[in-house]
Write a protein that holds these residues in place. Structure first.
Motif, PDB file in Angstrom:
ATOM      1  N   ASP A 118      75.120 -13.809  32.846  1.00  0.00           N
ATOM      2  CA  ASP A 118      75.421 -14.443  34.143  1.00  0.00           C
ATOM      3  C   ASP A 118      76.906 -14.354  34.478  1.00  0.00           C
ATOM      4  O   ASP A 118      77.287 -14.343  35.648  1.00  0.00           O
ATOM      5  N   ALA A 119      77.741 -14.274  33.428  1.00  0.00           N
ATOM      6  CA  ALA A 119      79.179 -14.157  33.658  1.00  0.00           C
ATOM      7  C   ALA A 119      79.589 -12.707  33.936  1.00  0.00           C
ATOM      8  O   ALA A 119      80.481 -12.453  34.744  1.00  0.00           O
ATOM      9  N   THR A 120      78.949 -11.765  33.252  1.00  0.00           N
ATOM     10  CA  THR A 120      79.422 -10.379  33.315  1.00  0.00           C
ATOM     11  C   THR A 120      78.733  -9.530  34.381  1.00  0.00           C
ATOM     12  O   THR A 120      79.328  -8.578  34.876  1.00  0.00           O
ATOM     13  N   GLU A 121      77.479  -9.860  34.714  1.00  0.00           N
ATOM     14  CA  GLU A 121      76.773  -9.074  35.744  1.00  0.00           C
ATOM     15  C   GLU A 121      75.961 -10.024  36.623  1.00  0.00           C
ATOM     16  O   GLU A 121      74.735 -10.035  36.586  1.00  0.00           O
ATOM     17  N   PRO A 122      76.673 -10.838  37.414  1.00  0.00           N
ATOM     18  CA  PRO A 122      75.980 -11.871  38.204  1.00  0.00           C
ATOM     19  C   PRO A 122      75.050 -11.280  39.258  1.00  0.00           C
ATOM     20  O   PRO A 122      74.060 -11.916  39.629  1.00  0.00           O
ATOM     21  N   SER A 123      75.376 -10.109  39.768  1.00  0.00           N
ATOM     22  CA  SER A 123      74.404  -9.418  40.620  1.00  0.00           C
ATOM     23  C   SER A 123      74.329  -7.973  40.149  1.00  0.00           C
ATOM     24  O   SER A 123      75.215  -7.490  39.436  1.00  0.00           O
ATOM     25  N   ARG A 124      73.280  -7.317  40.546  1.00  0.00           N
ATOM     26  CA  ARG A 124      72.941  -6.045  39.914  1.00  0.00           C
ATOM     27  C   ARG A 124      74.054  -5.019  40.041  1.00  0.00           C
ATOM     28  O   ARG A 124      74.515  -4.703  41.150  1.00  0.00           O
ATOM     29  N   ASN A 125      74.454  -4.515  38.888  1.00  0.00           N
ATOM     30  CA  ASN A 125      75.471  -3.463  38.793  1.00  0.00           C
ATOM     31  C   ASN A 125      76.834  -3.869  39.372  1.00  0.00           C
ATOM     32  O   ASN A 125      77.639  -3.017  39.730  1.00  0.00           O
ATOM     33  N   SER A 126      77.067  -5.171  39.427  1.00  0.00           N
ATOM     34  CA  SER A 126      78.374  -5.655  39.868  1.00  0.00           C
ATOM     35  C   SER A 126      78.954  -6.471  38.718  1.00  0.00           C
ATOM     36  O   SER A 126      78.455  -7.552  38.399  1.00  0.00           O
ATOM     37  N   TRP A 155      68.337 -12.767  39.282  1.00  0.00           N
ATOM     38  CA  TRP A 155      67.946 -11.420  39.743  1.00  0.00           C
ATOM     39  C   TRP A 155      67.279 -10.637  38.609  1.00  0.00           C
ATOM     40  O   TRP A 155      66.436  -9.771  38.874  1.00  0.00           O
ATOM     41  N   VAL A 156      67.620 -10.980  37.353  1.00  0.00           N
ATOM     42  CA  VAL A 156      66.940 -10.323  36.223  1.00  0.00           C
ATOM     43  C   VAL A 156      65.639 -11.055  35.897  1.00  0.00           C
ATOM     44  O   VAL A 156      64.572 -10.449  35.828  1.00  0.00           O
ATOM     45  N   SER A 157      65.743 -12.388  35.699  1.00  0.00           N
ATOM     46  CA  SER A 157      64.566 -13.105  35.197  1.00  0.00           C
ATOM     47  C   SER A 157      63.436 -13.148  36.225  1.00  0.00           C
ATOM     48  O   SER A 157      62.271 -13.183  35.850  1.00  0.00           O
ATOM     49  N   ASN A 158      63.765 -13.159  37.498  1.00  0.00           N
ATOM     50  CA  ASN A 158      62.723 -13.234  38.529  1.00  0.00           C
ATOM     51  C   ASN A 158      62.399 -11.895  39.170  1.00  0.00           C
ATOM     52  O   ASN A 158      61.610 -11.838  40.107  1.00  0.00           O
ATOM     53  N   GLY A 159      63.006 -10.830  38.687  1.00  0.00           N
ATOM     54  CA  GLY A 159      62.719  -9.524  39.271  1.00  0.00           C
ATOM     55  C   GLY A 159      61.280  -9.111  39.011  1.00  0.00           C
ATOM     56  O   GLY A 159      60.686  -9.468  38.012  1.00  0.00           O
ATOM     57  N   ASN A 160      60.739  -8.339  39.939  1.00  0.00           N
ATOM     58  CA  ASN A 160      59.353  -7.878  39.793  1.00  0.00           C
ATOM     59  C   ASN A 160      59.390  -6.460  39.216  1.00  0.00           C
ATOM     60  O   ASN A 160      59.093  -5.495  39.894  1.00  0.00           O
ATOM     61  N   TRP A 161      59.760  -6.373  37.911  1.00  0.00           N
ATOM     62  CA  TRP A 161      60.131  -5.095  37.331  1.00  0.00           C
ATOM     63  C   TRP A 161      58.953  -4.292  36.781  1.00  0.00           C
ATOM     64  O   TRP A 161      58.024  -4.866  36.241  1.00  0.00           O
ATOM     65  N   THR A 162      59.050  -2.991  36.891  1.00  0.00           N
ATOM     66  CA  THR A 162      58.249  -2.135  36.026  1.00  0.00           C
ATOM     67  C   THR A 162      59.017  -2.004  34.711  1.00  0.00           C
ATOM     68  O   THR A 162      60.220  -2.304  34.640  1.00  0.00           O
ATOM     69  N   ALA A 163      58.324  -1.515  33.701  1.00  0.00           N
ATOM     70  CA  ALA A 163      58.977  -1.364  32.401  1.00  0.00           C
ATOM     71  C   ALA A 163      60.150  -0.394  32.493  1.00  0.00           C
ATOM     72  O   ALA A 163      61.213  -0.645  31.912  1.00  0.00           O
ATOM     73  N   GLY A 197      57.426 -18.091  14.678  1.00  0.00           N
ATOM     74  CA  GLY A 197      57.595 -16.687  14.301  1.00  0.00           C
ATOM     75  C   GLY A 197      57.042 -15.703  15.315  1.00  0.00           C
ATOM     76  O   GLY A 197      57.200 -14.493  15.148  1.00  0.00           O
ATOM     77  N   THR A 198      56.406 -16.198  16.365  1.00  0.00           N
ATOM     78  CA  THR A 198      55.973 -15.297  17.431  1.00  0.00           C
ATOM     79  C   THR A 198      57.167 -14.974  18.324  1.00  0.00           C
ATOM     80  O   THR A 198      58.201 -15.640  18.277  1.00  0.00           O
ATOM     81  N   ARG A 199      57.000 -13.969  19.149  1.00  0.00           N
ATOM     82  CA  ARG A 199      58.075 -13.600  20.065  1.00  0.00           C
ATOM     83  C   ARG A 199      58.156 -14.584  21.236  1.00  0.00           C
ATOM     84  O   ARG A 199      57.137 -14.954  21.819  1.00  0.00           O
ATOM     85  N   ARG A 200      59.364 -14.953  21.598  1.00  0.00           N
ATOM     86  CA  ARG A 200      59.594 -15.778  22.774  1.00  0.00           C
ATOM     87  C   ARG A 200      59.226 -14.977  24.030  1.00  0.00           C
ATOM     88  O   ARG A 200      59.589 -13.804  24.148  1.00  0.00           O
ATOM     89  N   GLN A 201      58.524 -15.620  24.938  1.00  0.00           N
ATOM     90  CA  GLN A 201      58.068 -14.918  26.150  1.00  0.00           C
ATOM     91  C   GLN A 201      59.160 -14.890  27.206  1.00  0.00           C
ATOM     92  O   GLN A 201      59.157 -15.673  28.149  1.00  0.00           O
ATOM     93  N   THR A 202      60.108 -14.001  27.031  1.00  0.00           N
ATOM     94  CA  THR A 202      61.170 -13.810  28.026  1.00  0.00           C
ATOM     95  C   THR A 202      60.730 -12.712  28.986  1.00  0.00           C
ATOM     96  O   THR A 202      59.720 -12.042  28.765  1.00  0.00           O
ATOM     97  N   VAL A 203      61.537 -12.480  30.005  1.00  0.00           N
ATOM     98  CA  VAL A 203      61.205 -11.385  30.920  1.00  0.00           C
ATOM     99  C   VAL A 203      61.196 -10.046  30.171  1.00  0.00           C
ATOM    100  O   VAL A 203      60.352  -9.172  30.440  1.00  0.00           O
ATOM    101  N   PHE A 204      62.096  -9.913  29.189  1.00  0.00           N
ATOM    102  CA  PHE A 204      62.150  -8.650  28.431  1.00  0.00           C
ATOM    103  C   PHE A 204      60.868  -8.462  27.613  1.00  0.00           C
ATOM    104  O   PHE A 204      60.299  -7.377  27.563  1.00  0.00           O
ATOM    105  N   GLN A 205      60.441  -9.538  26.969  1.00  0.00           N
ATOM    106  CA  GLN A 205      59.243  -9.464  26.145  1.00  0.00           C
ATOM    107  C   GLN A 205      58.004  -9.206  27.007  1.00  0.00           C
ATOM    108  O   GLN A 205      57.160  -8.379  26.666  1.00  0.00           O
ATOM    109  N   ARG A 206      57.908  -9.896  28.130  1.00  0.00           N
ATOM    110  CA  ARG A 206      56.726  -9.753  28.987  1.00  0.00           C
ATOM    111  C   ARG A 206      56.624  -8.349  29.564  1.00  0.00           C
ATOM    112  O   ARG A 206      55.548  -7.752  29.597  1.00  0.00           O
ATOM    113  N   VAL A 207      57.741  -7.814  30.022  1.00  0.00           N
ATOM    114  CA  VAL A 207      57.689  -6.524  30.723  1.00  0.00           C
ATOM    115  C   VAL A 207      57.755  -5.347  29.749  1.00  0.00           C
ATOM    116  O   VAL A 207      57.123  -4.321  29.968  1.00  0.00           O
ATOM    117  N   LEU A 208      58.535  -5.508  28.661  1.00  0.00           N
ATOM    118  CA  LEU A 208      58.801  -4.358  27.789  1.00  0.00           C
ATOM    119  C   LEU A 208      58.059  -4.419  26.462  1.00  0.00           C
ATOM    120  O   LEU A 208      57.945  -3.391  25.776  1.00  0.00           O
TER     121      LEU A 208
END
Ligand code: G3I
Length: 316
Positions: free
Chosen positions: A49-57, A91-99, A135-146
């Protein structure tokens, strides 16, 4: 006694702290920071959130401040953290991303942030807190999509972006042997077998007074035996308020135990506490009724816990 950084160096480890860029104007803070610590971890300034608050910025102002301060004061830097579900912009966590889109977003983030500090950091916490307590994986946006593979993808991207930084997986409640640390252990073993570039495991060490696990050293050692280095990366030991002298004495013993465990494991490279002073600790904000978790009190006076670290490090 000599300052902690000097005692630690004599024992072949570093002694670090989390640091906040917005405190670097406070003279007492900086005085204690530079006297006692030879490693720093930006507390918030390198997070997504500090380094890339909006996409590619990208925004590196406060992270650069810490890096410059550390370099001027002989401190190594632990980068924290490239991929984490918290302090992740919406913008990352709520994005409607493809893998493939999210892979590109994650790789772009890593290449820009780790690339900016290429050659300057001791280590990166590449992925932070990816497991649940069972010991299961946390269901983050990365885990759900990737799926499970995103962690290996992140480590490969980090290696490409900064080939000299040690690449760490970092988590809490993995200090003892339990379901969560077993899951991390199995992942690290698999990464080593598969050639995924992992160099270290960070054990955060957010402890409760009197509850440093007795198998801490044994647990660090089993990870070291997989061929990675280990470190205590975010230690604090919170006290149920009010503070009493008996509790401070217990805290002293707890800190001594943590540092002794690291020293007993040859691949344990250092201990980092999660802040310079109790005054600015995250603990009371998140655990009302608990606090006083660090080595220096609100007035920058060393606490009994400080003496516990000195004792463990062989000081007077
Ligand atoms: O930056 C905003 C500021 O603009 C706003 O005015 C202020 C008002 O509340 O909030 C500021 O953000 C805060 C941020 O720290 C910077 O101070 C957030 O609210 C606050 O939630 C955030 O807390 C940080 C926390 O991570 C967030 O998860 C703590 O400082 C930081 O110590 C803590 O560190 C984590 C490690 O990264 C990972 N392991 C656990 C550890 C403790 O939670």
């Amino acid at each position: 006694a000599a300052p902690l950084r000097q005692l630690a160096e004599a024992k072949g480890i570093y002694f670090g702290t989390a640091v906040a860029a917005n405190r670097l104007g406070e003279s007492q803070y900086v005085q204690v920071l530079d006297r006692e610590f030879n490693s720093v971890t930006p507390e918030n300034e390198m997070k997504w959130d500090a380094t890339e608050p909006s996409r590619n910025s990208f925004n590196f102002g406060s992270a650069d401040q810490i890096v410059n301060h550390a370099q001027a004061n002989g401190q190594i830097i632990r980068g924290h953290t490239l991929v984490w579900h918290s302090q992740l912009p919406s913008w990352v966590s709520n994005g409607n991303w493809t893998a493939s889109e999210l892979t590109q977003v994650m790789e772009n983030h890593i290449s820009n942030v780790a690339g900016r500090y290429r050659g300057k950091l001791y280590a990166w916490d590449v992925v932070n807190e990816a497991f649940n307590e069972d010991g299961t994986r946390r269901q983050t946006v990365f885990q759900r999509v990737l799926g499970d593979g995103y962690i290996a993808t992140a480590f490969r991207a980090a290696r490409a972006a900064d080939p000299t930084a040690k690449l760490y997986y970092n988590d809490y409640n993995i200090e003892g042997i339990n379901a969560k640390s077993n899951a991390v252990y199995n992942m690290v073993r698999q990464f080593k077998q598969q050639g995924v570039p992992i160099d270290g495991v960070g054990f955060q060490g957010h402890f409760i007074l009197g509850q440093v696990p007795n198998d801490l050293q044994q647990n660090l050692q089993r990870f070291a035996d997989l061929g990675v280095e280990v470190a205590l990366t975010e230690v604090d030991i919170r006290i149920p308020l009010p503070v009493t002298s008996a509790k401070l004495a217990q805290q002293r013993a707890d800190y001594e135990k943590v540092v002794r465990a690291c020293l007993a494991v040859s691949k344990c490279v250092g201990v980092t506490v999660w802040g310079v002073t109790d005054k600015y600790s995250w603990v009371p904000d998140v655990f009302p009724g608990e606090g006083a978790a660090l080595l220096f009190d609100d007035n920058y006076n060393p606490k009994p816990a400080y003496d516990g670290v000195v004792t463990a490090l062989g000081g007077d």
